[in-house]
Design a protein around this motif. Structure first.
Motif, PDB file in Angstrom:
ATOM      1  N   GLY A  38       0.409  -1.473  -6.085  1.00  0.00           N
ATOM      2  CA  GLY A  38      -0.353  -1.214  -4.869  1.00  0.00           C
ATOM      3  C   GLY A  38      -1.198   0.031  -5.023  1.00  0.00           C
ATOM      4  O   GLY A  38      -0.974   0.855  -5.910  1.00  0.00           O
ATOM      5  N   ARG A  39      -2.147   0.175  -4.121  1.00  0.00           N
ATOM      6  CA  ARG A  39      -3.047   1.322  -4.197  1.00  0.00           C
ATOM      7  C   ARG A  39      -2.500   2.490  -3.388  1.00  0.00           C
ATOM      8  O   ARG A  39      -1.765   2.288  -2.418  1.00  0.00           O
ATOM      9  CB  ARG A  39      -4.436   0.948  -3.691  1.00  0.00           C
ATOM     10  N   GLY A  40      -2.868   3.702  -3.798  1.00  0.00           N
ATOM     11  CA  GLY A  40      -2.427   4.889  -3.080  1.00  0.00           C
ATOM     12  C   GLY A  40      -2.195   6.055  -4.030  1.00  0.00           C
ATOM     13  O   GLY A  40      -2.379   5.949  -5.245  1.00  0.00           O
ATOM     14  N   ARG A  53       0.844  -1.193   0.000  1.00  0.00           N
ATOM     15  CA  ARG A  53       0.000   0.000   0.000  1.00  0.00           C
ATOM     16  C   ARG A  53       0.879   1.242   0.000  1.00  0.00           C
ATOM     17  O   ARG A  53       1.678   1.466   0.913  1.00  0.00           O
ATOM     18  CB  ARG A  53      -0.949  -0.020   1.200  1.00  0.00           C
TER      19      ARG A  53
END
Length: 386
Positions: A225-227, A194
């Protein structure tokens, strides 16, 4: 065997605990067991057929991160219905000390209960303060598993009792058989996690990147990853930002292909890790690993024998190690070979058998107690007749 597994965290938010539970359920089902998983999930979340939703989760600060948990009267009612409908031979609760479904299941369940503790937090004031509330539930647990020595130590120091250490499992063959992707090859460094969670360590890696690129100008960093991607590269010099490629959320298949493709996988996590499943996945895929020297990471990497370690939160040390490794193909090949040998102990064939042995122990014990109680009851009846 009918097995009920309780997941404390939202099913739709990627995390090591969720992946462990998913893979454990898949492994047990392949062996012919009947498995049901209870987990927090939004209404629109697509779920495997064996997962039962306990309702929407809410974000709660927990163990240095933000966990999406599920707790309250409505959740408790759903837990009771799931237990009654399932009539399980054994119930496997993950993170029973977290304020979520695991604790609710501990309170409500009858019969053999196995609990797995994932958290490594040597100074948890919250856990110490909550012990009087947790104790009645924890006393119902028949057997305890910790995913690492550091998770076991947290359990012993904060909650008492002990646990057998059984690590998280990985489908080694799945990662090992993945095909590399050409566009992800060629002096590439991998990071999966993340983006907006500081303890995953991406800011440390970004701080090290200019020094890495100064020595290895053709290197690239691949981030999955997310963000917030713009925020992640904000501190980098503008001319270096093109050397970072954000892949967003990737499927399990693409994660395996990414790990199979990179020259070096870097895990710069800064704390709060009890195991390090991504390290095992990377080794399974044949990626040389460079990780921060967290206690849990050092254990997974066999104290630096199966992967290299750098001083936690030290961007200069990270950069120096990455530059050295990227310039030493023979060392990278050695790490691939050592990692491939070391990772076999984490394969589900081994880990799953160990967990099943715990299930069989507690169910056999429960059956013996039930038999003794029936014999005792019959004896009291005969005495009354006499």
């Amino acid at each position: 065997m009918k097995i009920g597994i309780v997941c404390p965290y939202a099913w739709d938010v990627p995390g090591g605990v969720q992946f462990h539970i998913r893979d454990l359920a898949d492994h047990l089902i392949r062996l012919g067991h009947e498995v049901s998983v209870l987990a927090p999930a939004d209404d629109e979340t697509p779920l495997p057929p064996y997962v039962v939703s306990a309702g929407r989760a809410v974000p709660v600060p927990y163990n240095g991160s933000v966990a999406r948990l599920n707790f309250g009267f409505l959740s408790a009612a759903r837990v009771r219905r799931w237990l009654q409908h399932g009539a399980f031979d054994v119930i496997h609760i993950h993170e029973p000390a977290s304020p979520s479904l695991g604790l609710l299941a501990c309170w409500a369940a009858q019969g053999p209960i196995v609990a797995t503790f994932h958290t490594s937090n040597p100074r948890s004031r919250a856990m110490i303060a909550a012990y009087p509330i947790l104790q009645p539930a924890l006393e119902k647990i028949s057997a305890r598993i910790a995913v690492s020595e550091y998770a076991r130590r947290t359990l012993v120091e904060h909650l008492g009792g002990d646990a057998v250490v059984i690590p998280n499992g990985v489908d080694v063959g799945f990662f090992g058989s993945a095909e590399a992707k050409a566009e992800w090859q060629g002096r590439t460094i991998g990071f999966i996690g993340r983006i907006d969670e500081p303890r995953k360590g991406l800011p440390v890696l970004m701080k090290a990147l200019p020094a890495i690129l100064a020595e290895v100008p053709d290197a690239r960093l691949l981030v999955a990853g997310r963000g917030d991607e713009e925020e992640a590269v904000a501190a980098l010099p503008a001319e270096m930002r093109s050397r970072v490629e954000f892949l967003g959320m990737v499927s399990d298949e693409d994660k395996a292909r990414l790990l199979r493709s990179v020259d070096l996988y870097v895990a710069p996590n800064t704390g709060g890790e009890s195991f390090g499943i991504i390290l095992v996945e990377a080794m399974s895929a044949g990626a040389p690993v460079l990780a921060s020297d967290l206690d849990a990471f050092a254990q997974v990497l066999d104290q630096g024998e199966a992967g290299e370690l750098f001083t936690n939160e030290d961007a200069e040390a990270l950069a120096a190690a990455a530059v050295r490794l990227l310039g030493d193909p023979s060392r990278l090949a050695e790490l691939r070979e050592r990692g491939a040998r070391h990772v076999r102990r984490f394969d589900w064939g081994t880990v799953g058998a160990d967990i099943l042995a715990v299930y069989e122990t507690v169910t056999t014990g429960a059956a013996s107690v039930a038999t003794d109680e029936r014999v005792g009851l019959r004896g009291r009846r005969w005495s009354a007749r006499d």
